[in-house]
Design a protein around this motif. Structure first.
Motif, PDB file in Angstrom:
ATOM      1  N   ARG A  67       0.831  -1.211   0.000  1.00 56.04           N
ATOM      2  CA  ARG A  67       0.000   0.000   0.000  1.00 56.04           C
ATOM      3  C   ARG A  67       0.857   1.249   0.000  1.00 56.04           C
ATOM      4  N   GLN A  68       0.212   2.372  -0.250  1.00 59.54           N
ATOM      5  CA  GLN A  68       0.927   3.644  -0.238  1.00 59.54           C
ATOM      6  C   GLN A  68       1.328   4.021   1.176  1.00 59.54           C
ATOM      7  N   ASN A  69       2.364   4.824   1.281  1.00 62.24           N
ATOM      8  CA  ASN A  69       2.857   5.312   2.555  1.00 62.24           C
ATOM      9  C   ASN A  69       2.496   6.794   2.641  1.00 62.24           C
ATOM     10  N   THR A  70       1.393   7.108   3.270  1.00 58.90           N
ATOM     11  CA  THR A  70       0.910   8.488   3.300  1.00 58.90           C
ATOM     12  C   THR A  70       1.771   9.375   4.196  1.00 58.90           C
ATOM     13  N   TYR A  71       2.519   8.812   5.122  1.00 66.12           N
ATOM     14  CA  TYR A  71       3.382   9.605   5.989  1.00 66.12           C
ATOM     15  C   TYR A  71       4.411  10.385   5.163  1.00 66.12           C
ATOM     16  N   TYR A  72       4.977   9.722   4.140  1.00 67.99           N
ATOM     17  CA  TYR A  72       5.957  10.372   3.281  1.00 67.99           C
ATOM     18  C   TYR A  72       5.311  11.000   2.053  1.00 67.99           C
ATOM     19  N   GLY A  73       4.015  10.935   1.928  1.00 65.94           N
ATOM     20  CA  GLY A  73       3.337  11.543   0.798  1.00 65.94           C
ATOM     21  C   GLY A  73       3.407  10.709  -0.466  1.00 65.94           C
ATOM     22  N   ASP A  74       3.788   9.444  -0.352  1.00 65.36           N
ATOM     23  CA  ASP A  74       3.872   8.594  -1.533  1.00 65.36           C
ATOM     24  C   ASP A  74       2.489   8.248  -2.043  1.00 65.36           C
ATOM     25  N   GLN A  75       2.354   8.173  -3.318  1.00 59.37           N
ATOM     26  CA  GLN A  75       1.134   7.691  -3.937  1.00 59.37           C
ATOM     27  C   GLN A  75       1.327   6.213  -4.250  1.00 59.37           C
ATOM     28  N   ASN A  76       0.315   5.590  -4.766  1.00 64.51           N
ATOM     29  CA  ASN A  76       0.371   4.164  -5.035  1.00 64.51           C
ATOM     30  C   ASN A  76       0.882   3.904  -6.453  1.00 64.51           C
ATOM     31  N   PHE A  77       2.118   4.316  -6.748  1.00 67.01           N
ATOM     32  CA  PHE A  77       2.718   4.090  -8.048  1.00 67.01           C
ATOM     33  C   PHE A  77       3.280   2.676  -8.094  1.00 67.01           C
ATOM     34  N   ALA A  78       3.142   2.003  -9.229  1.00 68.29           N
ATOM     35  CA  ALA A  78       3.716   0.665  -9.373  1.00 68.29           C
ATOM     36  C   ALA A  78       5.237   0.733  -9.389  1.00 68.29           C
ATOM     37  N   ILE A  79       5.783   1.789  -9.983  1.00 65.52           N
ATOM     38  CA  ILE A  79       7.228   2.004 -10.010  1.00 65.52           C
ATOM     39  C   ILE A  79       7.491   3.375  -9.379  1.00 65.52           C
ATOM     40  N   PRO A  80       7.704   3.422  -8.061  1.00 63.79           N
ATOM     41  CA  PRO A  80       7.859   4.711  -7.382  1.00 63.79           C
ATOM     42  C   PRO A  80       9.219   5.377  -7.588  1.00 63.79           C
ATOM     43  N   ALA A  81      10.234   4.610  -8.001  1.00 62.49           N
ATOM     44  CA  ALA A  81      11.561   5.200  -8.163  1.00 62.49           C
ATOM     45  C   ALA A  81      12.357   4.462  -9.221  1.00 62.49           C
ATOM     46  N   GLY A  82      13.235   5.190  -9.870  1.00 60.50           N
ATOM     47  CA  GLY A  82      14.134   4.616 -10.858  1.00 60.50           C
ATOM     48  C   GLY A  82      15.421   5.400 -10.867  1.00 60.50           C
ATOM     49  N   ALA A  83      16.460   4.803 -11.420  1.00 61.51           N
ATOM     50  CA  ALA A  83      17.756   5.474 -11.468  1.00 61.51           C
ATOM     51  C   ALA A  83      18.489   5.088 -12.740  1.00 61.51           C
ATOM     52  N   LEU A  84      19.309   6.001 -13.201  1.00 62.18           N
ATOM     53  CA  LEU A  84      20.133   5.772 -14.379  1.00 62.18           C
ATOM     54  C   LEU A  84      21.558   6.162 -14.026  1.00 62.18           C
ATOM     55  N   GLY A  85      22.492   5.281 -14.318  1.00 66.81           N
ATOM     56  CA  GLY A  85      23.897   5.564 -14.073  1.00 66.81           C
ATOM     57  C   GLY A  85      24.730   5.260 -15.303  1.00 66.81           C
ATOM     58  N   VAL A  86      25.706   6.114 -15.593  1.00 69.33           N
ATOM     59  CA  VAL A  86      26.635   5.916 -16.695  1.00 69.33           C
ATOM     60  C   VAL A  86      28.028   6.207 -16.146  1.00 69.33           C
ATOM     61  N   GLY A  87      28.978   5.310 -16.440  1.00 68.48           N
ATOM     62  CA  GLY A  87      30.299   5.518 -15.883  1.00 68.48           C
ATOM     63  C   GLY A  87      31.416   4.881 -16.674  1.00 68.48           C
ATOM     64  N   VAL A  88      32.627   5.122 -16.209  1.00 67.82           N
ATOM     65  CA  VAL A  88      33.840   4.558 -16.787  1.00 67.82           C
ATOM     66  C   VAL A  88      34.561   3.807 -15.677  1.00 67.82           C
ATOM     67  N   ARG A  89      34.968   2.576 -15.987  1.00 68.84           N
ATOM     68  CA  ARG A  89      35.745   1.764 -15.043  1.00 68.84           C
ATOM     69  C   ARG A  89      37.176   1.617 -15.543  1.00 68.84           C
ATOM     70  N   TYR A  90      38.108   1.629 -14.586  1.00 68.78           N
ATOM     71  CA  TYR A  90      39.515   1.380 -14.867  1.00 68.78           C
ATOM     72  C   TYR A  90      39.906   0.133 -14.085  1.00 68.78           C
ATOM     73  N   TYR A  91      40.169  -0.960 -14.785  1.00 69.82           N
ATOM     74  CA  TYR A  91      40.614  -2.208 -14.155  1.00 69.82           C
ATOM     75  C   TYR A  91      42.123  -2.118 -13.979  1.00 69.82           C
ATOM     76  N   TYR A  92      42.553  -1.998 -12.741  1.00 73.67           N
ATOM     77  CA  TYR A  92      43.969  -1.784 -12.468  1.00 73.67           C
ATOM     78  C   TYR A  92      44.663  -3.093 -12.101  1.00 73.67           C
ATOM     79  N   ASN A  93      46.000  -3.094 -12.210  1.00 72.84           N
ATOM     80  CA  ASN A  93      46.875  -4.203 -11.830  1.00 72.84           C
ATOM     81  C   ASN A  93      46.596  -5.487 -12.607  1.00 72.84           C
ATOM     82  N   GLN A  94      46.204  -5.373 -13.853  1.00 76.46           N
ATOM     83  CA  GLN A  94      45.948  -6.568 -14.662  1.00 76.46           C
ATOM     84  C   GLN A  94      47.241  -7.377 -14.894  1.00 76.46           C
ATOM     85  N   ALA A  95      48.349  -6.703 -15.179  1.00 69.96           N
ATOM     86  CA  ALA A  95      49.616  -7.405 -15.415  1.00 69.96           C
ATOM     87  C   ALA A  95      50.085  -8.122 -14.148  1.00 69.96           C
ATOM     88  N   GLY A  96      49.944  -7.494 -12.998  1.00 71.47           N
ATOM     89  CA  GLY A  96      50.330  -8.124 -11.734  1.00 71.47           C
ATOM     90  C   GLY A  96      49.479  -9.340 -11.423  1.00 71.47           C
TER      91      GLY A  96
END
Length: 148
Positions: free
Chosen positions: A27-56
């Motif tokens: 159910r919805q959480n009225t204390y925080y003002g949330d409505q009854n959304f099926a998907i209440p939150a989402g996030a998008l992340g984009v990044g670059v990874r550096y894999y270090y010490n591969q030779a070691g």
């Protein structure tokens, strides 16, 4: 639920993106003002990874290669949360992450990472208010991923 992809730019650098979504089954959480959304939150992340010490790792006969090893990452991340009917809260941020990724069998990867991030406090998009003060965040993630 998360869906993501990682693309090797070189033997040490990768580009990755991830889309996360929360699902509400209760159910919805009225204390925080949330409505009854099926998907209440989402996030998008984009990044670059550096894999270090591969030779070691190779010299010591440890796991190494594409998408395997310890890494440092920089990630731009934005979370959107629906509240109060049509009002959205947006929390953008920039994260610095340390992690390790290892193969589990032929088609799976184990990924653990921890990081710290900073960004403006959530803002009210529909009413056009300005972002609040900077918020510092931490993250710890553990996942099993399908990867070839």
């Amino acid at each position: 639920m998360s869906v993501g992809a990682e693309y090797a730019l070189s033997s040490r650098f990768t580009l990755y993106g991830q889309l996360d979504s929360d699902f509400r089954l209760g159910r919805q959480n009225t204390y925080y003002g949330d409505q009854n959304f099926a998907i209440p939150a989402g996030a998008l992340g984009v990044g670059v990874r550096y894999y270090y010490n591969q030779a070691g790792r190779a010299r010591h006969n440890r796991a190494h290669g594409p998408f395997v090893g310890n890494y440092l990452a920089v990630e731009a991340h934005t979370e959107v949360r629906q509240r109060y009917r049509l009002r959205d809260e947006i929390a953008p941020g920039l994260n610095l992450v340390w992690g390790l990724q290892r193969r589990l069998g032929r088609n799976f990867l184990f990924d653990f990472n921890a990081g710290v991030g900073a960004g403006p406090n959530r803002s009210n998009v529909s009413f056009g208010s300005s972002p609040g003060p900077v918020t510092i965040t931490t993250q710890f993630n553990l996942g099993i991923c399908f990867g070839h």
